[in-house]
Design a protein around this motif. Structure first.
Motif, mmCIF file in Angstrom:
data_model
loop_
_atom_site.group_PDB
_atom_site.id
_atom_site.type_symbol
_atom_site.label_atom_id
_atom_site.label_comp_id
_atom_site.label_asym_id
_atom_site.label_seq_id
_atom_site.Cartn_x
_atom_site.Cartn_y
_atom_site.Cartn_z
ATOM 1 N N SER A 58 -0.484 -8.167 -5.748
ATOM 2 C CA SER A 58 -0.302 -6.875 -5.073
ATOM 3 C C SER A 58 -1.096 -5.775 -5.768
ATOM 4 C CB SER A 58 1.187 -6.504 -5.038
ATOM 5 O OG SER A 58 1.915 -7.448 -4.294
ATOM 6 N N TYR A 59 -1.157 -5.833 -7.099
ATOM 7 C CA TYR A 59 -1.891 -4.800 -7.841
ATOM 8 C C TYR A 59 -3.390 -4.912 -7.581
ATOM 9 C CZ TYR A 59 2.300 -3.442 -10.364
ATOM 10 O OH TYR A 59 3.546 -2.968 -10.682
ATOM 11 N N ALA A 60 -3.896 -6.137 -7.532
ATOM 12 C CA ALA A 60 -5.323 -6.330 -7.266
ATOM 13 C C ALA A 60 -5.679 -5.851 -5.860
ATOM 14 C CB ALA A 60 -5.693 -7.804 -7.436
ATOM 15 N N LYS A 61 -4.810 -6.153 -4.887
ATOM 16 C CA LYS A 61 -5.060 -5.713 -3.509
ATOM 17 C C LYS A 61 -4.996 -4.189 -3.408
ATOM 18 C CE LYS A 61 -3.295 -9.927 -1.327
ATOM 19 N NZ LYS A 61 -2.211 -10.508 -0.495
ATOM 20 N N ALA A 62 -4.027 -3.599 -4.080
ATOM 21 C CA ALA A 62 -3.880 -2.141 -4.024
ATOM 22 C C ALA A 62 -5.099 -1.445 -4.623
ATOM 23 C CB ALA A 62 -2.617 -1.715 -4.764
ATOM 24 N N TRP A 63 -5.659 -2.009 -5.678
ATOM 25 C CA TRP A 63 -6.784 -1.361 -6.356
ATOM 26 C C TRP A 63 -8.108 -1.598 -5.629
ATOM 27 C CZ3 TRP A 63 -7.049 2.198 -10.050
ATOM 28 C CH2 TRP A 63 -8.292 2.441 -10.642
ATOM 29 N N LYS A 64 -8.347 -2.838 -5.177
ATOM 30 C CA LYS A 64 -9.654 -3.189 -4.617
ATOM 31 C C LYS A 64 -9.789 -2.838 -3.140
ATOM 32 C CE LYS A 64 -10.502 -7.027 -7.838
ATOM 33 N NZ LYS A 64 -10.722 -8.497 -7.956
ATOM 34 N N GLU A 65 -8.765 -3.119 -2.348
ATOM 35 C CA GLU A 65 -8.896 -3.041 -0.898
ATOM 36 C C GLU A 65 -8.527 -1.676 -0.311
ATOM 37 O OE1 GLU A 65 -6.898 -6.264 1.006
ATOM 38 O OE2 GLU A 65 -7.495 -7.716 -0.526
ATOM 39 N N ALA A 66 -8.053 -0.769 -1.130
ATOM 40 C CA ALA A 66 -7.602 0.522 -0.588
ATOM 41 C C ALA A 66 -8.363 1.704 -1.171
ATOM 42 C CB ALA A 66 -6.114 0.684 -0.854
ATOM 43 N N ASN A 67 -9.527 1.458 -1.755
ATOM 44 C CA ASN A 67 -10.340 2.549 -2.322
ATOM 45 C C ASN A 67 -9.543 3.339 -3.357
ATOM 46 O OD1 ASN A 67 -12.777 3.821 -2.534
ATOM 47 N ND2 ASN A 67 -12.476 5.195 -0.806
ATOM 48 N N PHE A 68 -8.765 2.597 -4.143
ATOM 49 C CA PHE A 68 -7.845 3.230 -5.073
ATOM 50 C C PHE A 68 -8.576 4.009 -6.162
ATOM 51 C CE2 PHE A 68 -3.556 3.126 -7.055
ATOM 52 C CZ PHE A 68 -2.836 3.291 -5.879
ATOM 53 N N ALA A 69 -9.711 3.505 -6.597
ATOM 54 C CA ALA A 69 -10.469 4.195 -7.648
ATOM 55 C C ALA A 69 -10.917 5.582 -7.171
ATOM 56 C CB ALA A 69 -11.677 3.356 -8.061
ATOM 57 N N LYS A 70 -11.381 5.665 -5.926
ATOM 58 C CA LYS A 70 -11.813 6.944 -5.368
ATOM 59 C C LYS A 70 -10.649 7.918 -5.246
ATOM 60 C CE LYS A 70 -14.449 9.914 -3.181
ATOM 61 N NZ LYS A 70 -15.439 10.732 -3.923
ATOM 62 N N TYR A 71 -9.520 7.423 -4.751
ATOM 63 C CA TYR A 71 -8.348 8.277 -4.609
ATOM 64 C C TYR A 71 -7.846 8.771 -5.969
ATOM 65 C CZ TYR A 71 -8.049 6.592 0.214
ATOM 66 O OH TYR A 71 -8.318 6.302 1.528
ATOM 67 N N THR A 72 -7.942 7.909 -6.987
ATOM 68 C CA THR A 72 -7.515 8.302 -8.329
ATOM 69 C C THR A 72 -8.392 9.424 -8.869
ATOM 70 O OG1 THR A 72 -6.720 6.051 -8.783
ATOM 71 C CG2 THR A 72 -7.096 7.482 -10.677
ATOM 72 N N LEU A 73 -9.706 9.295 -8.682
ATOM 73 C CA LEU A 73 -10.624 10.349 -9.119
ATOM 74 C C LEU A 73 -10.356 11.655 -8.373
ATOM 75 C CD1 LEU A 73 -13.992 8.380 -9.452
ATOM 76 C CD2 LEU A 73 -12.537 9.231 -11.294
#
Length: 281
Positions: A58-73
């Motif tokens: 679930s953590y890998a999917k949340a980070w990779k498939e949801a543009n999580f890095a962009k949202y975090t920035l």
């Protein structure tokens, strides 16, 4: 050697505090362990806290498939700039309210107190129309400006009450040495107000990081500027046929970490700032 008598009132106090701690921490604990469950187990698990089978995907999917890095920035930029603007504008406004007297001062303080009790949901449409008229829609600065403005009333009152507690004799001594009004603010008042400034910075960061309704309304036309809180909700629709609550919970756990880290580093200043303002100097 006399044994200390255990007072029933103290026992009841500790029992109440323990119960409240467990009650408050249970949703966080349940969410953390729920992020390691499959979506089916999460929905059917009831009150089971620990997962029957640990699933870390679930953590890998949340980070990779949801543009999580962009949202975090985006969230880091929005929260950081909100803190900067809040400290600059709020500290100057608080200093003026604490150290000057003018006819409209009671009305301004009363208005700030009144605005504190107006929920953001009431202000969404007026703010939306105002940003449209200023051509700020689809611009990340629209979120930063509105987050700063929505948090300023409470934070200005908090800083003003702290600055009032600082002895005016310091001002008089500085003025005798030739300090101007602004120099007194920059060289004396700000250094003496470090505890409350740290507290206000933490409040501003927390409010900007956790805000949902205003960023959602202002980022509808441009999803690329979404902060983490808005992006996390979209994770729920990543499941195949059913709502992927486990992925959304995993994203929520990831979103909590920066706030926890900031609080751990600033906890000492936070407590000092809250308690110091209650003592008149």
């Amino acid at each position: 050697m006399k044994k200390k008598r255990i007072k029933p009132g103290r026992v009841l106090c500790y029992a109440f505090l323990t119960a409240m701690t467990i009650f408050s921490a249970f949703p966080l604990i349940y969410a953390f362990f729920g992020s390691f469950k499959s979506s089916v187990e999460f929905l059917n698990g009831g009150a089971n806290i620990l997962p029957a089978q640990w699933d870390f995907s679930s953590y890998a999917k949340a980070w990779k498939e949801a543009n999580f890095a962009k949202y975090t920035l985006n969230s880091l930029f929005i929260s950081g700039m909100t803190v900067v603007l809040t400290l600059i504008v709020g500290s100057m406004a608080s200093y003026v309210l604490a150290r000057t007297s003018f006819r409209a001062k009671p009305a301004i303080i009363g208005l700030l107190g009144l605005v504190m009790f107006i929920p953001n949901v009431v202000l969404i449409f007026p703010i939306f129309k105002m940003c449209q008229s200023l051509n700020l829609m689809g611009n990340i600065w629209s979120i930063i400006i509105t987050q700063t403005a929505s948090g300023l009333p409470f934070l200005v009152i908090l800083m003003q009450s702290y600055m009032v507690s600082i002895s005016r004799e310091i001002d008089e001594a500085a003025e005798m040495d030739g300090c101007s009004f602004f120099r007194l603010f920059y060289n004396i008042m700000l250094p003496l107000s470090k505890p409350i400034l740290a507290t206000v910075a933490l409040f501003a960061f927390k409010n900007a990081w956790n805000s949902y309704l205003l960023p959602l309304a202002l980022s509808l036309s441009k999803p690329e500027i979404r902060p983490l809180t808005v992006g996390v909700i979209a994770l729920k629709d990543m499941g195949e046929g059913i709502s992927a609550w486990n992925i959304m919970i995993a994203g929520s756990v990831l979103a909590v970490f920066p706030m926890v880290i900031v609080y751990l580093f600033m906890n000492r200043f936070f407590i000092e700032g809250i308690t110091s303002g209650s003592v008149k100097g």
